[in-house]
Motif scaffolding. Structure first.
Motif, PDB file in Angstrom:
ATOM      1  N   LEU A  11      23.615   7.640   4.447  1.00  0.00           N
ATOM      2  CA  LEU A  11      23.166   7.689   3.062  1.00  0.00           C
ATOM      3  C   LEU A  11      22.420   6.421   2.662  1.00  0.00           C
ATOM      4  CD1 LEU A  11      26.262   9.340   1.342  1.00  0.00           C
ATOM      5  CD2 LEU A  11      24.056  10.379   1.886  1.00  0.00           C
ATOM      6  N   LEU A  12      22.420   5.413   3.528  1.00  0.00           N
ATOM      7  CA  LEU A  12      21.631   4.206   3.292  1.00  0.00           C
ATOM      8  C   LEU A  12      20.365   4.187   4.144  1.00  0.00           C
ATOM      9  CD1 LEU A  12      24.420   1.436   3.189  1.00  0.00           C
ATOM     10  CD2 LEU A  12      23.427   2.705   1.284  1.00  0.00           C
ATOM     11  N   THR A  13      20.513   4.438   5.456  1.00  0.00           N
ATOM     12  CA  THR A  13      19.368   4.312   6.355  1.00  0.00           C
ATOM     13  C   THR A  13      18.324   5.400   6.127  1.00  0.00           C
ATOM     14  OG1 THR A  13      20.647   5.514   8.035  1.00  0.00           O
ATOM     15  CG2 THR A  13      20.625   3.101   8.173  1.00  0.00           C
ATOM     16  N   PHE A  14      18.751   6.624   5.849  1.00  0.00           N
ATOM     17  CA  PHE A  14      17.780   7.706   5.670  1.00  0.00           C
ATOM     18  C   PHE A  14      16.865   7.461   4.469  1.00  0.00           C
ATOM     19  CE2 PHE A  14      16.636  11.734   3.632  1.00  0.00           C
ATOM     20  CZ  PHE A  14      15.802  12.259   4.613  1.00  0.00           C
ATOM     21  N   PRO A  15      17.405   7.213   3.274  1.00  0.00           N
ATOM     22  CA  PRO A  15      16.500   6.968   2.145  1.00  0.00           C
ATOM     23  C   PRO A  15      15.678   5.692   2.309  1.00  0.00           C
ATOM     24  CG  PRO A  15      18.785   6.600   1.503  1.00  0.00           C
ATOM     25  CD  PRO A  15      18.811   7.250   2.836  1.00  0.00           C
ATOM     26  N   ALA A  16      16.242   4.673   2.972  1.00  0.00           N
ATOM     27  CA  ALA A  16      15.465   3.461   3.215  1.00  0.00           C
ATOM     28  C   ALA A  16      14.237   3.768   4.060  1.00  0.00           C
ATOM     29  CB  ALA A  16      16.337   2.407   3.889  1.00  0.00           C
ATOM     30  N   TRP A  76      11.627   5.723   2.131  1.00  0.00           N
ATOM     31  CA  TRP A  76      10.924   4.834   1.198  1.00  0.00           C
ATOM     32  C   TRP A  76       9.806   4.074   1.920  1.00  0.00           C
ATOM     33  CZ3 TRP A  76      11.159  -0.732   0.222  1.00  0.00           C
ATOM     34  CH2 TRP A  76      10.525  -1.096  -0.969  1.00  0.00           C
ATOM     35  N   ILE A  77      10.086   3.642   3.144  1.00  0.00           N
ATOM     36  CA  ILE A  77       9.093   2.896   3.918  1.00  0.00           C
ATOM     37  C   ILE A  77       8.038   3.829   4.515  1.00  0.00           C
ATOM     38  CG2 ILE A  77       8.735   1.483   5.981  1.00  0.00           C
ATOM     39  CD1 ILE A  77      10.005  -0.038   3.657  1.00  0.00           C
ATOM     40  N   LEU A  78       8.461   4.974   5.039  1.00  0.00           N
ATOM     41  CA  LEU A  78       7.531   5.872   5.725  1.00  0.00           C
ATOM     42  C   LEU A  78       6.679   6.693   4.779  1.00  0.00           C
ATOM     43  CD1 LEU A  78       9.922   7.145   8.550  1.00  0.00           C
ATOM     44  CD2 LEU A  78       8.014   5.552   8.809  1.00  0.00           C
ATOM     45  N   GLY A  79       7.102   6.813   3.534  1.00  0.00           N
ATOM     46  CA  GLY A  79       6.322   7.556   2.560  1.00  0.00           C
ATOM     47  C   GLY A  79       6.963   8.881   2.189  1.00  0.00           C
ATOM     48  N   SER A  80       6.306   9.609   1.311  1.00  0.00           N
ATOM     49  CA  SER A  80       6.875  10.833   0.740  1.00  0.00           C
ATOM     50  C   SER A  80       6.304  12.100   1.356  1.00  0.00           C
ATOM     51  CB  SER A  80       6.641  10.859  -0.777  1.00  0.00           C
ATOM     52  OG  SER A  80       5.244  10.767  -1.065  1.00  0.00           O
ATOM     53  N   THR A  81       5.607  11.965   2.489  1.00  0.00           N
ATOM     54  CA  THR A  81       5.049  13.151   3.115  1.00  0.00           C
ATOM     55  C   THR A  81       6.157  14.009   3.732  1.00  0.00           C
ATOM     56  OG1 THR A  81       4.728  12.059   5.253  1.00  0.00           O
ATOM     57  CG2 THR A  81       2.927  11.910   3.643  1.00  0.00           C
ATOM     58  N   PHE A 125      13.805  -5.389   5.765  1.00  0.00           N
ATOM     59  CA  PHE A 125      14.550  -4.524   4.837  1.00  0.00           C
ATOM     60  C   PHE A 125      15.306  -3.424   5.586  1.00  0.00           C
ATOM     61  CE2 PHE A 125      14.319  -0.434   2.494  1.00  0.00           C
ATOM     62  CZ  PHE A 125      15.272  -0.697   1.530  1.00  0.00           C
ATOM     63  N   LEU A 126      14.639  -2.780   6.538  1.00  0.00           N
ATOM     64  CA  LEU A 126      15.270  -1.691   7.283  1.00  0.00           C
ATOM     65  C   LEU A 126      16.404  -2.203   8.164  1.00  0.00           C
ATOM     66  CD1 LEU A 126      12.163   0.442   8.309  1.00  0.00           C
ATOM     67  CD2 LEU A 126      13.906   1.011   6.619  1.00  0.00           C
ATOM     68  N   CYS A 127      16.208  -3.367   8.786  1.00  0.00           N
ATOM     69  CA  CYS A 127      17.272  -3.931   9.630  1.00  0.00           C
ATOM     70  C   CYS A 127      18.477  -4.331   8.786  1.00  0.00           C
ATOM     71  CB  CYS A 127      16.739  -5.134  10.414  1.00  0.00           C
ATOM     72  SG  CYS A 127      15.643  -4.676  11.773  1.00  0.00           S
ATOM     73  N   ALA A 128      18.213  -4.871   7.605  1.00  0.00           N
ATOM     74  CA  ALA A 128      19.311  -5.239   6.710  1.00  0.00           C
ATOM     75  C   ALA A 128      20.077  -3.984   6.283  1.00  0.00           C
ATOM     76  CB  ALA A 128      18.773  -5.979   5.486  1.00  0.00           C
ATOM     77  N   THR A 129      19.338  -2.908   6.009  1.00  0.00           N
ATOM     78  CA  THR A 129      19.975  -1.646   5.636  1.00  0.00           C
ATOM     79  C   THR A 129      20.810  -1.099   6.781  1.00  0.00           C
ATOM     80  OG1 THR A 129      18.117  -1.138   4.160  1.00  0.00           O
ATOM     81  CG2 THR A 129      19.563   0.680   4.775  1.00  0.00           C
ATOM     82  N   ALA A 130      20.255  -1.158   8.007  1.00  0.00           N
ATOM     83  CA  ALA A 130      20.988  -0.666   9.172  1.00  0.00           C
ATOM     84  C   ALA A 130      22.234  -1.504   9.430  1.00  0.00           C
ATOM     85  CB  ALA A 130      20.075  -0.689  10.402  1.00  0.00           C
TER      86      ALA A 130
END
Length: 263
Positions: free
Chosen positions: A27-32, A35-40, A7-12
């Motif tokens: 604006l695509l890679t940061f929120p992706a 989302w994967i790393l969590g909300s901390t 998913f992250l590679c596709a976004t990148a």
């Protein structure tokens, strides 16, 4: 893990392609990544650092692509690259040394600012006369432009989406009328800003290498594909897609970070 990395590679890949056409890949890679790393709180900083690292080669590739247009632009490089490096260091240090919660709370505003920059791009172009020759700036105006470049680099080191629009506006005020020469200088300065930011992020161990390295190669591949098909794409359509995504993400992060709209 494999699904997340895919998913992250596709976004990148898509971000790299978008950067080569209209900009706004962050604006695509940061929120992706968030989302994967969590909300901390720490996840937001790591996502910012990893996104910057992953998309950094794109600005270098663009600089190389515009190397011929750099001829005769040496007089502008020194007064602009120094504040670019200094501002980037200060901006990135603010991210890695200030409380992580502070950056997390800034995320919605940063995405909103970046989205607004893309929305206002045509108006900024008309106002500054990008692509049209101007008289060379006075010493006072040049000093103001150097200061503005420092501010742009400060923002670029802190987050970075939309710095290309700001730099093109600044370069137009300097009297450059050739859009290709402007893009060449913009790419060089963006390389300096992003490169210095990456150095600081690496020094403070904020890059997630397990995601960052694969995303880097995916972003490079996307940039090459985007450059090859850019002539067949409507830049305005791509820009509006980025704008829609940006404002949608800003709404989402305002809701998540500040609880706006929640009961």
């Amino acid at each position: 893990m494999i699904a997340q990395l895919t998913f992250l590679c596709a976004t990148a890949f898509v971000a790299g392609a978008i950067n080569s056409v209209a900009g706004g890949g962050t604006l695509l890679t940061f929120p992706a990544l968030t989302w994967i790393l969590g909300s901390t709180e720490s996840a937001a900083v790591i996502a910012n650092a990893t996104s910057t690292f992953a998309l950094f080669p794109g600005s270098i590739a663009a600089t190389w692509g515009y190397r011929r247009e750099m001829t005769g632009q040496g007089r502008w490089i020194t007064p602009l690259i120094i504040p670019s490096l200094m501002g980037s260091v200060v901006g990135t240090l603010l991210v890695v040394t200030q409380p992580e919660k502070q950056f997390q709370q800034m995320v919605p505003w940063l995405i909103l600012v970046a989205s607004a920059l893309f929305l206002m791009q045509p108006a900024i172009t008309r106002w500054t006369g990008i692509g049209k020759p101007h008289a060379h700036p006075s010493s006072q105006l040049l000093a103001g432009i150097v200061l503005f470049q420092f501010v742009i680099a400060l923002y670029g080191g802190y987050f970075g989406a939309g710095i290309g629009i700001l730099m093109l506006s600044s370069l137009a005020l300097m009297g450059l009328g050739d859009i290709h020469q402007m893009n060449a200088l913009k790419s060089l300065l963006a390389s300096a800003i992003n490169g210095m930011s990456v150095v600081v992020f690496i020094a403070y161990q904020r890059v997630d290498w397990s995601y960052g390295v694969p995303m880097l190669f995916a972003g490079i591949a996307g940039g090459f594909v985007g450059a090859s098909v850019s002539r067949r794409l409507d830049r305005n359509v791509v820009r509006w897609v980025v704008i829609a995504i940006g404002f949608g993400l800003a709404t989402y992060y305002f809701t998540r970070v500040y609880g706006i709209g929640q009961t």
